[in-house]
Design a protein around this motif. Structure first.
Motif, short mmCIF file in Angstrom:
data_model
loop_
_atom_site.label_atom_id
_atom_site.label_comp_id
_atom_site.label_asym_id
_atom_site.label_seq_id
_atom_site.Cartn_x
_atom_site.Cartn_y
_atom_site.Cartn_z
N CYS A 185 -14.54 -3.25 -1.82
CA CYS A 185 -14.91 -4.62 -2.59
C CYS A 185 -14.44 -4.59 -4.08
O CYS A 185 -14.88 -3.20 -4.07
N ILE A 186 -14.42 -5.04 -4.60
CA ILE A 186 -14.33 -5.28 -5.92
C ILE A 186 -14.13 -6.17 -6.28
O ILE A 186 -13.90 -7.38 -6.15
N SER A 187 -14.82 -6.13 -8.15
CA SER A 187 -14.73 -7.01 -9.24
C SER A 187 -13.52 -7.80 -9.57
O SER A 187 -13.05 -6.76 -10.08
N MET A 188 -13.29 -9.05 -9.18
CA MET A 188 -12.07 -9.05 -10.20
C MET A 188 -11.93 -9.66 -11.67
O MET A 188 -11.23 -8.85 -12.05
N ILE A 189 -12.98 -9.91 -12.18
CA ILE A 189 -13.43 -9.52 -13.55
C ILE A 189 -13.00 -7.75 -14.61
O ILE A 189 -12.89 -8.07 -15.23
N SER A 190 -14.26 -7.53 -13.43
CA SER A 190 -14.77 -6.03 -14.03
C SER A 190 -14.09 -4.34 -13.96
O SER A 190 -13.50 -3.72 -14.28
N GLY A 191 -13.83 -5.37 -12.35
CA GLY A 191 -12.59 -4.08 -11.91
C GLY A 191 -13.55 -3.20 -11.02
O GLY A 191 -13.00 -2.09 -10.27
N SER A 192 -15.43 -3.26 -11.30
CA SER A 192 -16.07 -2.57 -10.24
C SER A 192 -15.64 -2.59 -8.88
O SER A 192 -15.24 -3.65 -8.43
N SER A 193 -15.97 -1.32 -8.07
CA SER A 193 -15.60 -1.29 -6.77
C SER A 193 -17.36 -0.74 -5.97
O SER A 193 -17.37 -0.24 -6.99
N GLN A 194 -16.33 -1.27 -4.69
CA GLN A 194 -17.86 -0.16 -3.99
C GLN A 194 -17.09 -0.04 -2.21
O GLN A 194 -16.30 -0.44 -1.79
N TYR A 195 -17.55 1.00 -1.80
CA TYR A 195 -16.76 1.87 -0.85
C TYR A 195 -17.38 1.60 0.22
O TYR A 195 -19.24 2.05 -0.31
N ALA A 196 -17.42 1.87 1.11
CA ALA A 196 -17.83 2.78 2.70
C ALA A 196 -17.91 3.56 2.62
O ALA A 196 -17.11 4.58 2.13
N ASP A 197 -18.78 4.43 3.15
CA ASP A 197 -18.90 6.14 3.38
C ASP A 197 -18.09 6.50 4.07
O ASP A 197 -17.01 7.78 3.62
N SER A 198 -17.73 6.02 4.99
CA SER A 198 -16.66 6.16 6.20
C SER A 198 -14.67 6.68 5.55
O SER A 198 -14.24 6.86 5.78
N VAL A 199 -15.19 5.58 4.13
CA VAL A 199 -13.10 5.44 3.70
C VAL A 199 -13.23 5.95 2.18
O VAL A 199 -12.32 6.32 1.14
N LYS A 200 -14.78 6.57 1.64
CA LYS A 200 -14.54 6.94 -0.08
C LYS A 200 -13.46 8.64 0.36
O LYS A 200 -13.66 9.18 1.05
N GLY A 201 -13.17 8.43 -0.71
CA GLY A 201 -12.27 9.54 -1.08
C GLY A 201 -10.61 9.73 0.01
O GLY A 201 -10.01 10.29 -0.46
N ARG A 202 -10.50 8.40 0.62
CA ARG A 202 -9.58 8.33 1.55
C ARG A 202 -8.34 6.84 0.77
O ARG A 202 -7.72 6.68 0.97
N PHE A 203 -9.37 5.94 0.82
CA PHE A 203 -8.78 4.69 0.30
C PHE A 203 -9.18 4.43 -1.21
O PHE A 203 -10.35 4.67 -1.56
N THR A 204 -8.20 3.58 -1.84
CA THR A 204 -8.13 2.94 -2.87
C THR A 204 -8.68 1.17 -2.72
O THR A 204 -7.19 0.89 -2.62
N ILE A 205 -9.51 0.77 -3.64
CA ILE A 205 -8.76 -1.15 -4.33
C ILE A 205 -8.80 -0.48 -5.04
O ILE A 205 -9.10 -0.47 -5.72
N SER A 206 -7.76 -2.13 -5.40
CA SER A 206 -6.99 -2.72 -6.61
C SER A 206 -6.74 -3.82 -7.13
O SER A 206 -6.73 -4.21 -6.27
N ARG A 207 -6.72 -3.87 -7.74
CA ARG A 207 -6.14 -5.42 -7.83
C ARG A 207 -5.26 -5.35 -9.83
O ARG A 207 -5.58 -4.62 -10.03
#
Length: 131
Positions: free
Chosen positions: A52-74
């Motif tokens: 999940c990602i904040s559209m205003i700040s860009g802060s993000s959250q990842y599930a442990d299963s995808v950390k280091g492999r997936f990247t969210i951006s906006r």
């Protein structure tokens, strides 16, 4: 608010895909007040929050299963959120949905872990990882 996902498909293990979630139906810059998340559901399994990602700040959250492999951006100018998925594995196979929640009524952690505050869902895009 309408959300439309794209970018799913078939890929071999170790491959990459980039998903897009385009938002529409809001006044200019209104999406800035939202958090956008990616969720996935595999056959026979419960839906899980991926990132999940904040559209205003860009802060993000990842599930442990995808950390280091997936990247969210906006891209706020395009009202679009991306999910870059690398090193894909068969267990990543699922229908991926994006969803939106107003940041005023939730947190990234609550949105991703418990779907709290979500008021819009996309139709989903299939991701299949197999050889």
């Amino acid at each position: 608010l309408q959300l439309v996902e794209s970018g799913g498909g078939w890929v071999q293990p170790g491959g990459s895909l980039r998903l897009s979630c385009a938002g529409s139906g809001l006044t200019l810059d209104a999406l800035d007040y939202y958090a956008i998340g990616w969720f996935r559901q595999a056959p026979g399994k419960e839906r899980e929050g991926v990132s999940c990602i904040s559209m205003i700040s860009g802060s993000s959250q990842y599930a442990d299963s995808v950390k280091g492999r997936f990247t969210i951006s906006r891209d706020n100018a395009k009202n679009t959120v991306y999910l870059q998925m690398n090193s894909l594995q068969p267990e990543d196979t699922a229908v991926y949905h994006c969803a939106a929640a107003e940041e005023a009524i939730t947190t990234l952690r609550d949105m991703c872990a418990s779907e709290i505050g979500i008021d819009s869902w996309g139709q989903g895009t299939q991701v299949t990882v197999s050889s």
